[in-house]
Design a protein around this motif. Structure first.
Motif, PDB file in Angstrom:
ATOM      1  N   GLU A  58       5.430 -91.563  19.058  1.00 11.88           N
ATOM      2  CA  GLU A  58       4.505 -90.436  19.238  1.00 11.88           C
ATOM      3  C   GLU A  58       4.279 -89.775  17.884  1.00 11.88           C
ATOM      4  OE1 GLU A  58       4.449 -86.082  21.389  1.00 11.88           O
ATOM      5  OE2 GLU A  58       5.591 -87.677  22.367  1.00 11.88           O
ATOM      6  N   PHE A  59       3.015 -89.683  17.458  1.00 15.83           N
ATOM      7  CA  PHE A  59       2.664 -89.179  16.126  1.00 15.83           C
ATOM      8  C   PHE A  59       2.737 -87.663  16.032  1.00 15.83           C
ATOM      9  CE2 PHE A  59      -0.350 -87.506  13.080  1.00 15.83           C
ATOM     10  CZ  PHE A  59       0.021 -88.175  11.927  1.00 15.83           C
ATOM     11  N   HIS A  60       3.240 -87.180  14.887  1.00 14.04           N
ATOM     12  CA  HIS A  60       3.285 -85.752  14.576  1.00 14.04           C
ATOM     13  C   HIS A  60       2.954 -85.564  13.109  1.00 14.04           C
ATOM     14  CE1 HIS A  60       5.428 -84.839  18.344  1.00 14.04           C
ATOM     15  NE2 HIS A  60       6.051 -85.976  18.117  1.00 14.04           N
ATOM     16  N   SER A  61       2.379 -84.422  12.776  1.00 14.16           N
ATOM     17  CA  SER A  61       2.150 -84.035  11.393  1.00 14.16           C
ATOM     18  C   SER A  61       3.136 -82.913  11.081  1.00 14.16           C
ATOM     19  CB  SER A  61       0.713 -83.543  11.214  1.00 14.16           C
ATOM     20  OG  SER A  61       0.521 -83.113   9.879  1.00 14.16           O
ATOM     21  N   VAL A  62       3.952 -83.112  10.047  1.00 15.43           N
ATOM     22  CA  VAL A  62       5.022 -82.164   9.729  1.00 15.43           C
ATOM     23  C   VAL A  62       4.905 -81.760   8.270  1.00 15.43           C
ATOM     24  CG1 VAL A  62       7.529 -81.838   9.697  1.00 15.43           C
ATOM     25  CG2 VAL A  62       6.502 -83.320  11.418  1.00 15.43           C
ATOM     26  N   THR A  63       5.214 -80.511   7.987  1.00 16.89           N
ATOM     27  CA  THR A  63       5.286 -80.042   6.604  1.00 16.89           C
ATOM     28  C   THR A  63       6.722 -79.622   6.325  1.00 16.89           C
ATOM     29  OG1 THR A  63       4.867 -77.717   7.126  1.00 16.89           O
ATOM     30  CG2 THR A  63       2.923 -79.125   6.753  1.00 16.89           C
ATOM     31  N   PRO A  64       7.100 -79.515   5.051  1.00 21.67           N
ATOM     32  CA  PRO A  64       8.455 -79.035   4.761  1.00 21.67           C
ATOM     33  C   PRO A  64       8.754 -77.680   5.424  1.00 21.67           C
ATOM     34  CG  PRO A  64       7.539 -80.024   2.799  1.00 21.67           C
ATOM     35  CD  PRO A  64       6.424 -79.974   3.827  1.00 21.67           C
ATOM     36  N   ASP A  65       7.728 -76.847   5.586  1.00 19.29           N
ATOM     37  CA  ASP A  65       7.926 -75.529   6.201  1.00 19.29           C
ATOM     38  C   ASP A  65       8.057 -75.583   7.720  1.00 19.29           C
ATOM     39  OD1 ASP A  65       7.825 -74.307   3.703  1.00 19.29           O
ATOM     40  OD2 ASP A  65       5.665 -73.934   3.839  1.00 19.29           O
ATOM     41  N   SER A  66       7.590 -76.667   8.346  1.00 19.36           N
ATOM     42  CA  SER A  66       7.614 -76.731   9.818  1.00 19.36           C
ATOM     43  C   SER A  66       8.703 -77.654  10.364  1.00 19.36           C
ATOM     44  CB  SER A  66       6.244 -77.171  10.344  1.00 19.36           C
ATOM     45  OG  SER A  66       5.981 -78.531  10.036  1.00 19.36           O
ATOM     46  N   VAL A  67       9.568 -78.181   9.494  1.00 21.79           N
ATOM     47  CA  VAL A  67      10.563 -79.162   9.932  1.00 21.79           C
ATOM     48  C   VAL A  67      11.486 -78.601  11.003  1.00 21.79           C
ATOM     49  CG1 VAL A  67      12.541 -80.567   9.238  1.00 21.79           C
ATOM     50  CG2 VAL A  67      10.529 -80.471   7.796  1.00 21.79           C
ATOM     51  N   LYS A  68      12.024 -77.405  10.804  1.00 25.81           N
ATOM     52  CA  LYS A  68      12.998 -76.871  11.753  1.00 25.81           C
ATOM     53  C   LYS A  68      12.379 -76.706  13.141  1.00 25.81           C
ATOM     54  CE  LYS A  68      16.406 -73.374  12.499  1.00 25.81           C
ATOM     55  NZ  LYS A  68      17.728 -73.252  12.139  1.00 25.81           N
ATOM     56  N   GLU A  69      11.185 -76.139  13.204  1.00 29.15           N
ATOM     57  CA  GLU A  69      10.496 -75.966  14.488  1.00 29.15           C
ATOM     58  C   GLU A  69      10.194 -77.329  15.124  1.00 29.15           C
ATOM     59  OE1 GLU A  69       6.223 -74.341  16.172  1.00 29.15           O
ATOM     60  OE2 GLU A  69       6.892 -73.692  14.200  1.00 29.15           O
TER      61      GLU A  69
END
Length: 80
Positions: A58-69
């Motif tokens: 399942e594809f997701h777009s992640v940024t270093p700032d959104s990793v924890k969430e």
């Protein structure tokens, strides 16, 4: 569960190394290394989406700032 992070050039520029490091830390901190396989891959073909990550395909777009969430919603909640 298999978590794959793109480490291709576009995602690398957008912070894939930080995403991988944070995911490694969170997986270890939550003692779920036996349930989560973290892997790297090259281009997933969605370069404009930021750091590309798949969780069991399942594809997701992640940024270093959104990793924890992202981790809490898409990984931790599904393996605990």
């Amino acid at each position: 569960m298999k978590v794959t992070v793109c480490i291709g050039s576009s995602c690398h520029i957008k912070g894939s190394r930080q995403v991988v490091e944070q995911l490694q830390y969170l997986i270890n901190e939550n003692n779920i290394g036996d349930k989560v396989e973290l892997a790297g891959t090259f281009c997933m073909g969605e370069c404009q989406q930021g750091v590309c990550v798949t969780v069991d395909e399942e594809f997701h777009s992640v940024t270093p700032d959104s990793v924890k969430e992202f981790f809490e919603k898409n990984i931790l909640s599904k393996v605990k």
